[in-house]
Design a protein around this motif. Structure first.
Motif, PDB file in Angstrom:
ATOM      1  N   ALA A   1       6.660  -5.686  -7.064  1.00 45.30           N
ATOM      2  CA  ALA A   1       7.968  -6.209  -7.468  1.00 45.30           C
ATOM      3  C   ALA A   1       8.170  -6.059  -8.976  1.00 45.30           C
ATOM      4  O   ALA A   1       9.239  -5.648  -9.433  1.00 45.30           O
ATOM      5  N   TYR A   2       7.133  -6.371  -9.733  1.00 42.95           N
ATOM      6  CA  TYR A   2       7.301  -6.280 -11.186  1.00 42.95           C
ATOM      7  C   TYR A   2       7.361  -4.820 -11.642  1.00 42.95           C
ATOM      8  O   TYR A   2       8.081  -4.494 -12.593  1.00 42.95           O
ATOM      9  N   ALA A   3       6.627  -3.954 -10.940  1.00 42.71           N
ATOM     10  CA  ALA A   3       6.695  -2.522 -11.252  1.00 42.71           C
ATOM     11  C   ALA A   3       8.118  -2.012 -11.029  1.00 42.71           C
ATOM     12  O   ALA A   3       8.660  -1.238 -11.824  1.00 42.71           O
ATOM     13  N   LYS A   4       8.728  -2.485  -9.945  1.00 41.10           N
ATOM     14  CA  LYS A   4      10.112  -2.114  -9.635  1.00 41.10           C
ATOM     15  C   LYS A   4      11.054  -2.512 -10.766  1.00 41.10           C
ATOM     16  O   LYS A   4      12.003  -1.830 -11.091  1.00 41.10           O
TER      17      LYS A   4
ATOM     18  N   THR B   1       8.890   6.541  -7.538  1.00 40.24           N
ATOM     19  CA  THR B   1       9.141   7.016  -8.904  1.00 40.24           C
ATOM     20  C   THR B   1      10.544   7.622  -9.013  1.00 40.24           C
ATOM     21  O   THR B   1      11.302   7.290  -9.932  1.00 40.24           O
ATOM     22  N   GLU B   2      10.888   8.486  -8.050  1.00 41.77           N
ATOM     23  CA  GLU B   2      12.213   9.126  -8.088  1.00 41.77           C
ATOM     24  C   GLU B   2      13.325   8.109  -7.893  1.00 41.77           C
ATOM     25  O   GLU B   2      14.339   8.133  -8.578  1.00 41.77           O
ATOM     26  N   ASP B   3      13.071   7.177  -6.989  1.00 43.39           N
ATOM     27  CA  ASP B   3      14.087   6.165  -6.701  1.00 43.39           C
ATOM     28  C   ASP B   3      14.362   5.284  -7.916  1.00 43.39           C
ATOM     29  O   ASP B   3      15.504   4.946  -8.217  1.00 43.39           O
TER      30      ASP B   3
ATOM     31  N   GLU C   1      11.421 -11.982  -4.585  1.00 43.51           N
ATOM     32  CA  GLU C   1      11.152 -10.677  -5.212  1.00 43.51           C
ATOM     33  C   GLU C   1       9.977  -9.972  -4.522  1.00 43.51           C
ATOM     34  O   GLU C   1      10.002  -8.764  -4.303  1.00 43.51           O
ATOM     35  N   ALA C   2       8.962 -10.770  -4.180  1.00 40.00           N
ATOM     36  CA  ALA C   2       7.771 -10.194  -3.532  1.00 40.00           C
ATOM     37  C   ALA C   2       8.117  -9.679  -2.134  1.00 40.00           C
ATOM     38  O   ALA C   2       7.682  -8.594  -1.738  1.00 40.00           O
ATOM     39  N   VAL C   3       8.912 -10.451  -1.399  1.00 40.42           N
ATOM     40  CA  VAL C   3       9.288 -10.025  -0.044  1.00 40.42           C
ATOM     41  C   VAL C   3      10.136  -8.752  -0.111  1.00 40.42           C
ATOM     42  O   VAL C   3       9.933  -7.810   0.663  1.00 40.42           O
ATOM     43  N   GLU C   4      11.051  -8.708  -1.080  1.00 45.97           N
ATOM     44  CA  GLU C   4      11.862  -7.492  -1.250  1.00 45.97           C
ATOM     45  C   GLU C   4      10.976  -6.283  -1.536  1.00 45.97           C
ATOM     46  O   GLU C   4      11.201  -5.194  -0.997  1.00 45.97           O
ATOM     47  N   ALA C   5       9.974  -6.487  -2.376  1.00 47.96           N
ATOM     48  CA  ALA C   5       9.054  -5.389  -2.720  1.00 47.96           C
ATOM     49  C   ALA C   5       8.215  -4.987  -1.506  1.00 47.96           C
ATOM     50  O   ALA C   5       7.912  -3.806  -1.304  1.00 47.96           O
ATOM     51  N   PHE C   6       7.847  -5.971  -0.711  1.00 51.29           N
ATOM     52  CA  PHE C   6       7.097  -5.736   0.530  1.00 51.29           C
ATOM     53  C   PHE C   6       7.886  -4.791   1.435  1.00 51.29           C
ATOM     54  O   PHE C   6       7.384  -3.793   1.952  1.00 51.29           O
ATOM     55  N   GLU C   7       9.170  -5.112   1.578  1.00 48.93           N
ATOM     56  CA  GLU C   7      10.041  -4.295   2.434  1.00 48.93           C
ATOM     57  C   GLU C   7      10.315  -2.931   1.790  1.00 48.93           C
ATOM     58  O   GLU C   7      10.332  -1.901   2.457  1.00 48.93           O
TER      59      GLU C   7
ATOM     60  N   ILE D   1       2.678   4.048 -14.948  1.00 50.61           N
ATOM     61  CA  ILE D   1       2.251   2.706 -14.526  1.00 50.61           C
ATOM     62  C   ILE D   1       1.229   2.874 -13.398  1.00 50.61           C
ATOM     63  O   ILE D   1       1.449   3.667 -12.487  1.00 50.61           O
ATOM     64  N   ILE D   2       0.142   2.122 -13.477  1.00 49.40           N
ATOM     65  CA  ILE D   2      -0.747   2.040 -12.305  1.00 49.40           C
ATOM     66  C   ILE D   2      -0.634   0.625 -11.741  1.00 49.40           C
ATOM     67  O   ILE D   2      -0.823  -0.356 -12.462  1.00 49.40           O
ATOM     68  N   VAL D   3      -0.302   0.540 -10.468  1.00 44.05           N
ATOM     69  CA  VAL D   3      -0.230  -0.757  -9.798  1.00 44.05           C
ATOM     70  C   VAL D   3      -1.427  -0.873  -8.863  1.00 44.05           C
ATOM     71  O   VAL D   3      -1.693   0.039  -8.080  1.00 44.05           O
ATOM     72  N   CYS D   4      -2.127  -1.982  -8.955  1.00 45.71           N
ATOM     73  CA  CYS D   4      -3.227  -2.184  -8.023  1.00 45.71           C
ATOM     74  C   CYS D   4      -2.656  -2.688  -6.699  1.00 45.71           C
ATOM     75  O   CYS D   4      -2.107  -3.788  -6.625  1.00 45.71           O
ATOM     76  N   LEU D   5      -2.763  -1.850  -5.688  1.00 42.29           N
ATOM     77  CA  LEU D   5      -2.332  -2.267  -4.356  1.00 42.29           C
ATOM     78  C   LEU D   5      -3.550  -2.902  -3.701  1.00 42.29           C
ATOM     79  O   LEU D   5      -4.317  -2.247  -3.013  1.00 42.29           O
TER      80      LEU D   5
END
Lengths: 257, 394
Positions: free
Chosen positions: B354-357, B63-65, B329-335, B369-373
């Motif tokens: 990724a889309y939340a980002k 969130t801060e980032d 995008e997904a791999v970037e979000a994974f990392e 935002i709530i993201v389902c992990l």
């Protein structure tokens, strides 16, 4: 007389064939051979990428036919050419999605144009028949109903509304001792006959003349699928004469009756 | 809208041979969903075995980032077996048991549903056979071994594209041959009715909890709820109890693979069209002849050419939105999530992250935002390393 009734004037031999395996020209020649050999009806498979209800023999035929880019439009064109030579009764065996994408109205109009008298849709059970019924009725094409033995109430329910003929599949995957199912089969046929006047055809891997002789005695027709598809798989473009010989033998086994 | 449909979508487009069994499941489910004993047993399993309720975690660093909306993660990755799949599987396996079945079969893509099914089968004393595309057995060999360890037999499916859709085909075929003692445990909100409804109901625990949790923590509803979608089970579970909260945006993130303008994607909502397949009228990736298209995603769990019928309905009515997210995008979000929050997400869930980002920085700081992990990423580590050019022995 419509083409389905004509096929069942005597005990009927129905042969399954995958359109476009290995190509549509061969399919055309095979149909003509089948007609000459005395086959009463051709059940022509429309290839689909995901044929969930087929044996592995027929599944592979689907993929071969798709490899030769066989789609409904070219299948209808091929049938039109067949009609210059024979008026044999032809029904289409197709999954619903290719028909949905072709357009229901156009599909059934085309069927009626080239004299396709019925359609067998493995993934369209009784509950979903309304998907295509109005169009099938409009163009006078019968939706052939599958019947399996499991639930007698369903058998009756389906039989009461069935048109064309009943496609009775006694027991999936039990090709080893078919004759062992004799009692179950005759019982269901009796129930069917009480609930409908249309003919009943048996389809469950019948491939020998003995089986043809045996089962044509208790049903109005028998459906031969895998055996013909295997011949086409083996002989490819040279299969018309091979299929002719096979169909002729099977037909003569029935003719004795 | 009839019982079997969501608007025009859904239905029961299956071979006649399956209909008697489907009717039986329909009746059994209608009965047991309101049965006290069944629900007590299921709730006890969810609490004491699966580890529910799952946390609603405030991702403070993220969130801060991103410097925008507050981001909460619904931690389905913390469930036993590491994903949301266990919610549905415990429900269906228990239903199988109440119906007197001795054996369960299931399809699996990434292996998560297969592992969850094998787990539930081991727990409840049921025989278990899993159908998995050959390609997926290679991509997810660790999960194959896991399933075997749990006592399941894994069948590698070599027909067609050798991925999830072929695994479904094969499982359905096996089911049509043998259903008297066997229950098909479908892994997503797809297939013929009643499966889309059953799976949604069992997964809706996600949003039931999340809604209570966010109201408790923040005192208000979120602005956006999002989840990744393949067949759509975690998304349907995440959306369901927010559907009537008209101000909550529902966003499904689908796999765009190498991009929606290439032929290597699994972006059903973006690129697909209406069709009828796998028992349902819904939206599919297909060619103009109605042949189901081969799809691609780095994520085996999203590598499916269709989507559940209720999602198709939510899209048609405009209630939910669906966006494509690429492999990269997904791999970037994974990392990213691994580094920023110390949470390694499943590559499937990474599509939602990724889309939340992307969207969080455009939102106000008091928005939520709530993201389902949906799952944890341990199973993907070797594949992501390979994507980045490093070969690791699993």
């Amino acid at each position: 007389m419509n083409n389905i009734k004509k096929a069942f004037e005597n005990k009927a031999l129905i042969g399954f064939l995958m359109a476009g395996d290995p190509d549509l020209n061969t399919t055309k020649e095979v149909i003509i051979s089948m007609a000459k050999a005395g086959c009463d009806m051709v059940e022509l498979g429309v290839p689909f990428s995901d044929p969930i209800a087929e044996s592995s023999v027929v599944q592979s035929a689907n993929l071969r036919a798709l490899k030769s880019e066989t789609y409904l439009k070219s299948i209808f064109d091929m049938i039109k050419e067949v009609r210059n030579t024979t008026q044999i009764s032809i029904i289409l065996h197709t999954y619903i999605n290719p028909v949905f994408n072709y357009g229901y109205e156009e599909f059934f109009m085309k069927c009626s144009e080239v004299n396709v008298c019925g359609i067998v849709v493995p993934d369209l059970p009784y509950e979903e028949k309304s998907e295509i019924k109005e169009y099938a009725d409009k163009y006078n094409v019968d939706i052939i109903s599958f019947v399996v033995p499991e639930n007698i109430d369903r058998v009756k329910m389906i039989a009461k509304e069935a048109t064309g003929f009943i496609y009775f599949v006694p027991s999936i995957g039990s090709t080893s001792s078919m004759e062992g199912h004799f009692k179950e089969i005759t019982n269901i046929i009796e129930v069917l006959k009480e609930n409908t006047n249309i003919p009943i055809a048996l389809g469950f891997g019948i491939n020998t003349t003995q089986q043809a002789e045996f089962f044509s005695e208790i049903a109005d027709g028998i459906i031969v699928g895998n055996a013909i598809v295997k011949i086409v798989e083996k002989y490819g473009k040279n299969s018309p004469s091979q299929v002719f010989d096979y169909v002729k033998t099977m037909k003569s086994a029935i003719k004795i009756k | 809208m009839t019982k079997t449909r969501f608007g025009k979508f859904g239905g029961q487009y299956v071979p006649e041979v399956l209909m008697p069994e489907i009717k039986r499941i329909e009746e059994a489910y209608e009965f047991y969903k309101n049965d006290k004993k069944f629900n007590e047993e299921l709730n006890s399993l969810l609490a004491n075995y699966a580890g529910r309720p799952s946390l609603l975690y405030f991702a403070k660093n993220m969130t801060e980032d991103l410097n925008g909306a507050k981001i909460y993660l619904k931690r389905e990755d913390l469930n036993h077996t590491g994903s949301h799949k266990i919610n549905n599987v415990l429900g269906q396996a228990l239903l199988a048991k109440y119906m007197g079945k001795k054996r369960v079969i299931a399809e699996t893509g990434a292996g998560q549903h297969g592992v969850a099914t094998a787990t539930a089968a081991a727990l409840l004393g049921l025989e278990c056979e899993i159908y998995m595309g050959l390609e997926d057995t290679i991509r997810q060999s660790l999960n194959v071994y896991r399933m075997e360890l749990l006592g399941a037999k894994v069948h590698a499916v070599t027909f067609g594209t050798q991925t999830l859709k072929d695994a479904v085909n094969e499982a359905m075929k096996e089911w049509s041959k043998r259903s008297d003692d066997t229950m098909y445990l479908l892994g997503s909100v797809m297939g013929p009715y009643p499966y889309p409804t059953i799976v949604r109901d069992f997964q809706s625990v996600i949003s039931k909890e999340a809604r209570e949790q966010i109201l408790h923590i923040e005192g208000k509803l979120p602005n956006i709820v999002m989840a990744c979608v393949g067949g759509g089970s975690n998304a349907m579970g995440m959306f369901y109890n927010f559907i009537n909260d008209k101000d909550v945006r529902l966003i499904g993130c689908e796999a765009a693979g190498l991009g929606v303008d290439t032929d290597k994607h699994a972006a059903t909502m973006t690129k697909g069209s209406i069709g009828i397949f796998h028992g349902m009228k819904s939206i599919f990736c297909q060619n103009k002849h109605g042949q189901i298209a081969p799809v691609y995603s780095i994520s085996a769990g999203l590598d499916y050419p269709g989507i559940g019928p209720e999602h198709a309905y939510l899209k048609e009515t405009g209630r939910a939105e669906y966006v494509p997210v690429t492999d990269e995008e997904a791999v970037e979000a994974f990392e990213y999530l691994s580094k920023v929050e110390g949470i390694i997400p499943a590559i499937e869930s990474s599509h939602a992250v990724a889309y939340a980002k992307k969207i969080a920085p455009t939102m106000k700081k008091d928005e939520i935002i709530i993201v389902c992990l949906s799952g944890r990423g341990d199973k993907d580590v070797a594949a992501i390393a390979k994507y980045r050019g490093r070969i690791i022995n699993e």
